[in-house]
Design an enzyme around this catalytic site. Structure first.
Site, PDB file in Angstrom:
ATOM      1  N   HIS A 362      78.233  90.940 -38.474  1.00 29.80           N
ATOM      2  CA  HIS A 362      77.662  91.477 -37.229  1.00 29.80           C
ATOM      3  C   HIS A 362      76.274  90.924 -36.933  1.00 29.80           C
ATOM      4  CE1 HIS A 362      80.666  94.793 -36.701  1.00 29.80           C
ATOM      5  NE2 HIS A 362      80.729  94.703 -38.015  1.00 29.80           N
ATOM      6  N   LYS A 553      68.920 100.416 -26.234  1.00 32.99           N
ATOM      7  CA  LYS A 553      69.403  99.800 -27.488  1.00 32.99           C
ATOM      8  C   LYS A 553      68.307  99.972 -28.532  1.00 32.99           C
ATOM      9  CE  LYS A 553      69.898  96.083 -25.008  1.00 32.99           C
ATOM     10  NZ  LYS A 553      71.007  95.125 -25.159  1.00 32.99           N
ATOM     11  N   ARG A 554      68.593  99.639 -29.790  1.00 33.71           N
ATOM     12  CA  ARG A 554      67.565  99.733 -30.830  1.00 33.71           C
ATOM     13  C   ARG A 554      66.405  98.834 -30.442  1.00 33.71           C
ATOM     14  NH1 ARG A 554      68.546 102.386 -35.915  1.00 33.71           N
ATOM     15  NH2 ARG A 554      66.467 101.624 -36.385  1.00 33.71           N
ATOM     16  N   LYS A 559      65.669  91.611 -29.212  1.00 31.69           N
ATOM     17  CA  LYS A 559      66.280  92.212 -28.006  1.00 31.69           C
ATOM     18  C   LYS A 559      65.306  92.146 -26.824  1.00 31.69           C
ATOM     19  CE  LYS A 559      69.157  95.269 -30.894  1.00 31.69           C
ATOM     20  NZ  LYS A 559      70.562  95.055 -30.486  1.00 31.69           N
ATOM     21  N   THR A 661      77.365  95.701 -27.224  1.00 30.60           N
ATOM     22  CA  THR A 661      78.470  96.519 -26.714  1.00 30.60           C
ATOM     23  C   THR A 661      77.965  97.384 -25.553  1.00 30.60           C
ATOM     24  OG1 THR A 661      77.954  97.980 -28.569  1.00 30.60           O
ATOM     25  CG2 THR A 661      79.941  96.625 -28.770  1.00 30.60           C
ATOM     26  N   LYS A 665      79.690  98.529 -21.793  1.00 25.23           N
ATOM     27  CA  LYS A 665      79.744  99.900 -21.271  1.00 25.23           C
ATOM     28  C   LYS A 665      79.085  99.970 -19.885  1.00 25.23           C
ATOM     29  CE  LYS A 665      79.400 101.398 -26.063  1.00 25.23           C
ATOM     30  NZ  LYS A 665      78.436 101.686 -27.162  1.00 25.23           N
TER      31      LYS A 665
END
Ligand code: 26W
Length: 825
Positions: A362, A553-554, A559, A661, A665
């Site tokens: 992952h 998100k984290r 990111k 992911t 969504k």
């Protein structure tokens, strides 16, 4: 298993009256409360027990069917299952919503309130844990006889609060109010050995004399799929001491000593490690990984042997999926059980192990790839170290035979560690000990072959495949977005819930203005709800007319929440410079937890809150720009934010987000994506069409080239006055007048070591955001594109992903998608 299966479930609910009677029955006889003075928590517990009853019969039938038909079993081993709440999801899966609503109304209880009092099962950090939960839903929906195996943490992921804009953490003790879904299985206990040494027995066989044994106790949660026809088991292990108290010490008055081994044992399942990208290499973490892996393997072998005498048949009847390297010790634990406990030869055991195991990677982030020091690994798992060395020899022999002039040092499972001591590379062990190693998006699988696993790919060609992630449409549309789900059911029926690719039927409606208005109205309802929550929790008044621009998100530098807030600063300055221009009103919503030890991520949270404070209180700005950081992001909050999103921020440094992911969504719920060509964004862009997404920035190849060539951000900053003004403002305390140097570390990172290419993608990102503003101003066209996003992401269903695993890796059959369409008629 006895044959008698009840024709009609004992506690079948055929009406609201049935449901009302069962809820009251549970409240009185299971919760032990008088309806007259029962509190919300009691009613929630009673309702959960009542709904759980509806699962039990189907659960037993599913289990009997698996035994009767001797079906191949799938076992999903994961350190994390980010389940969230189960009540609403299960009620919808069983088609009981109408009866439950009426029953509660007749009891004077509010359905939504009762749902909100169920605690989130936050047994995961982020993407990996939530994916495991979505996959459980899909494996049940596809009637695959599957078990999830994990740890029953007493404390899930910490609760996040903000103190003056800084993240603070509190323990998340979700079990205090009881977890009414689970069944304790006191008869299912396994002995888990640790430490000690290995001795040679008279017959030459190896014998592990462990120094310590801890017990693993099973707790089962039934997992229903769509329509509840098939129910699988999530078995979570809790650590228990072999001896609860050392009476000798106790009698000597040494009370703490008397409890010591019990406390040591229970610590194993006490708390989830809150890191989702850095391998801390902690002793307790290794013990947690071995604890649940060994208990799970012992349990599934017992089940197999209960009706299969020959262990050589194992790969035909069992498929074990390793969710990242966290359960990778399974490779040598299965070998140990087959060789030491069941007397099998090493070569045969190795062959059976590889044919039974498969591994999902992952992340390619070097710091996230688990590597255990030889000393620690050998001390905790001496027998396993022997087996790792044995496998490494076989592996290196295979590599040598491949004559691919490969660097054996890079191939070894046990590396010599450039100066920081020998270590066991768990990614290598998982790869070598499996018959498949999959990435979670097409780009990610490709990068696995080209980078971290390049040499292994040379030795074992074809072992790496890509299975792009997916999300369950039950929770992430049907359950969390009623306004849109109802509109879809009215317009194209409900086949999409069981077969998301059927949502394609929506495409023609993209050009239907009337439908567009209704689609817009559905989004509006969710935006108004979220606006109310933001006002209530943050005291910030926001307009539902604004564009809801969402990054949830984290918190992590790759990111690039930093890039997002820097764009907000640039936009803030631009509005202040031309206050009379007709700016597109925008609300930037951030939410996400930082690993407690990740200082830079925590500093970025503070920066976001400091910028928000300035912007939200600036009279010149008004509604044109608002910024909200919503604390304690978890599954339930995601279910409230995602339906309300207009814009989905997927802006990671290309090559670093394995898949994502949240991107799936948000697009499914009609948000348009602004993003880089990273992870699954690439496949989302291909499927929704380039006109219906805003792609910007350097590609993974370009990033790799820049890294090789060396990237100097100072030149970029000097050449871009907007970028420079933003960095200078942050660095000089414009947003932190009380501590001007607060964000020095961020400015230094951008200026001298911009590893995540924030400066390099800044200008392109700004341009893309202005195009987004353009797009949003044309409501008809924006809505058309939003509808096309919803209509074209059906492929990103977790059902499709599980079908790929079943076909490509596990060798199990699944019902065709049409089976669900028919059921919908
Ligand atoms: C050892 C500490 C640790 C713990 C968790 C390292 C790494 C992890 C996870 C692998 C991190 C994770 O959640 N990865 C995310 O997995 C998602 C599901 O496949 C992907 O969609 C995300 O891109 C990936 O970051």
């Amino acid at each position: 298993m006895d044959a008698a299966s009840p024709a009609k479930p004992m506690r079948h609910i055929a009406s609201a009256e049935d449901m009302r009677r069962l809820i009251v029955d549970k409240l009185i006889y299971s919760v032990g409360k008088d309806p007259q003075n029962a509190v919300r928590q009691d009613w929630s517990a009673a309702l959960i027990l009542a709904v759980r009853d509806q699962l039990v019969d189907r659960w037993m039938q599913s289990t009997r069917k698996a035994y009767r038909e001797d079906q191949k079993r799938v076992y999903y081993l994961s350190m994390e299952f980010l389940i969230g709440r189960l009540l609403k999801d299960t009620i919808l899966n069983l088609g009981l919503e109408k009866h439950v609503r009426e029953a509660l109304a007749s009891l004077g209880r509010d359905y939504e309130q009762i749902l909100r009092s169920e605690p989130d099962a936050a047994l995961g950090n982020g993407g990996l844990g939530r994916l495991a939960a979505c996959f459980l839903d899909s494996m049940s929906t596809l009637a695959i006889p599957a078990h999830g195996y994990g740890i029953r943490y007493e404390n899930g992921l910490f609760r996040q609060s903000l103190a003056d804009g800084w993240q603070t953490e509190e323990p998340e003790d979700w079990l205090v109010t009881g977890h009414n879904w689970e069944f304790e299985r006191p008869e299912v206990i396994y002995h888990i050995p640790f430490g000690g040494q290995v001795v040679e027995r008279h017959d030459g066989r190896r014998h592990w004399q462990a120094a310590e044994v801890i017990l693993a106790a099973a707790y089962d949660t039934p997992i229903a799929g769509w329509r509840g026809s098939h129910v699988n088991t999530l078995r979570l292990w809790a650590a228990r001491p072999a001896t609860r108290i050392d009476l000798a010490s106790f009698n000597r008055g040494e009370y703490l000593t008397a409890m010591e081994s019990a406390v040591r044992a229970e610590t194993i399942s006490r708390v989830l490690y809150p890191d989702d990208t850095t391998d801390e290499g902690k002793n307790l973490r290794l013990r947690q990984e071995f604890f649940f892996t060994s208990a799970s393997l012992q349990d599934l072998l017992r089940r197999f042997l209960s009706d299969h005498p020959d262990l050589r048949q194992l790969p035909d009847k069992v498929a074990i999926q390793l969710n990242d390297t966290h359960p990778a010790v399974a490779v040598v634990e299965l070998m140990r059980l087959l060789v030491d406990e069941h007397g099998m030869g090493m070569d045969e055991a190795y062959d059976i192990t590889r044919r039974t195991l498969s591994y999902t990677n992952h992340t390619l982030m070097p710091e996230a790839l688990e590597r255990w020091s030889l000393t620690l690994f050998g001390a905790v798992l001496p027998r396993h170290l022997e087996l790792v060395r044995w496998i490494d020899e076989q592996h290196l022999r295979t590599a040598a035979a491949a004559q691919r002039s490969l660097d054996l040092e890079r191939l070894r499972i046990v590396d010599h560690g450039n100066g920081n001591g020998h270590g066991v590379r768990m990614g290598h062990l998982a790869f070598v000990g499996s018959h498949r190693a999959n990435g979670v998006s097409a780009l990610h699988a490709d990068l696995m072959r080209r980078t971290v696993f390049h040499d292994l790919d040379q030795v074992y060609p074809g072992r790496i495949i890509g299975v792009t992630n997916g999300v369950t449409p039950r929770r992430w549309l049907h359950s969390c977005n009623k306004p849109l789900s109802d509109l879809l059911e009215e317009t194209i029926g409900e086949a999409w819930i069981g077969d998301l690719e059927a949502i394609k039927a929506l495409e023609p409606f993209a050009d239907d203005a009337a439908f567009g208005e209704r689609f817009h109205a559905a989004k509006r309802i969710s935006k108004e709800r979220l606006a109310a929550e933001i006002e209530e929790r943050l005291g910030l008044k926001v307009s539902p007319d604004a564009m809801f621009d969402v990054q949830i998100k984290r918190m992590h530098e790759y990111k690039r929440q930093l890039l997002n807030i820097m764009e907000a600063v640039a936009h803030y300055f631009a509005i202040r410079a031309e206050p009379d221009r007709d700016w597109t009103p925008r609300l930037k919503i951030f939410a996400g937890k930082a690993a407690p030890g990740y200082q830079m991520a925590k500093l970025i949270i503070k920066l976001i809150n400091d910028v928000a404070r300035a912007v939200n209180s600036d009279p010149v700005i008004g509604d044109r720009l608002k910024i909200a950081f919503i604390p304690n992001y978890n599954v339930s909050l995601a279910e409230r934010i995602i339906p309300a999103a207009d814009l989905s921020e997927q802006i990671s440094t290309a090559g670093m987000e394995a898949s994502g992911t949240g991107n799936m969504k948000l697009a499914l719920n009609g948000a348009i994506t602004i993003g880089t060509l990273d992870g699954a964004n690439v496949e989302i862009s291909e499927r929704v069409g380039a006109q219906n997404i805003h792609i910007f920035g350097l590609t993974a190849e370009e990033i790799a080239a820049h890294r090789l060539a060396g990237f100097d951000s100072r030149a970029v900053i000097e050449a871009d006055p907007i970028l420079k003004s933003v960095i200078d403002a942050i660095g000089s305390g414009v947003f932190s007048p009380e501590e001007p140097g607060r964000f020095r570390a961020i400015v230094d990172r951008l200026t001298y070591d911009d590893f995540f290419f924030v400066t390099a993608d800044f200008a392109a990102y700004l341009d893309a955001q202005r195009q987004v503003d353009e797009g949003f101003n044309d409501r008809r066209e924006w809505t058309r594109r939003a509808i096309l996003n919803t209509a074209r992401v059906g492929w990103f269903s977790a059902d499709r992903a599980i079908r790929d695993y079943a076909r490509e890796i596990w060798g199990v059959d699944t019902p065709p998608p049409s089976a669900f369409a028919e059921a919908a008629e």
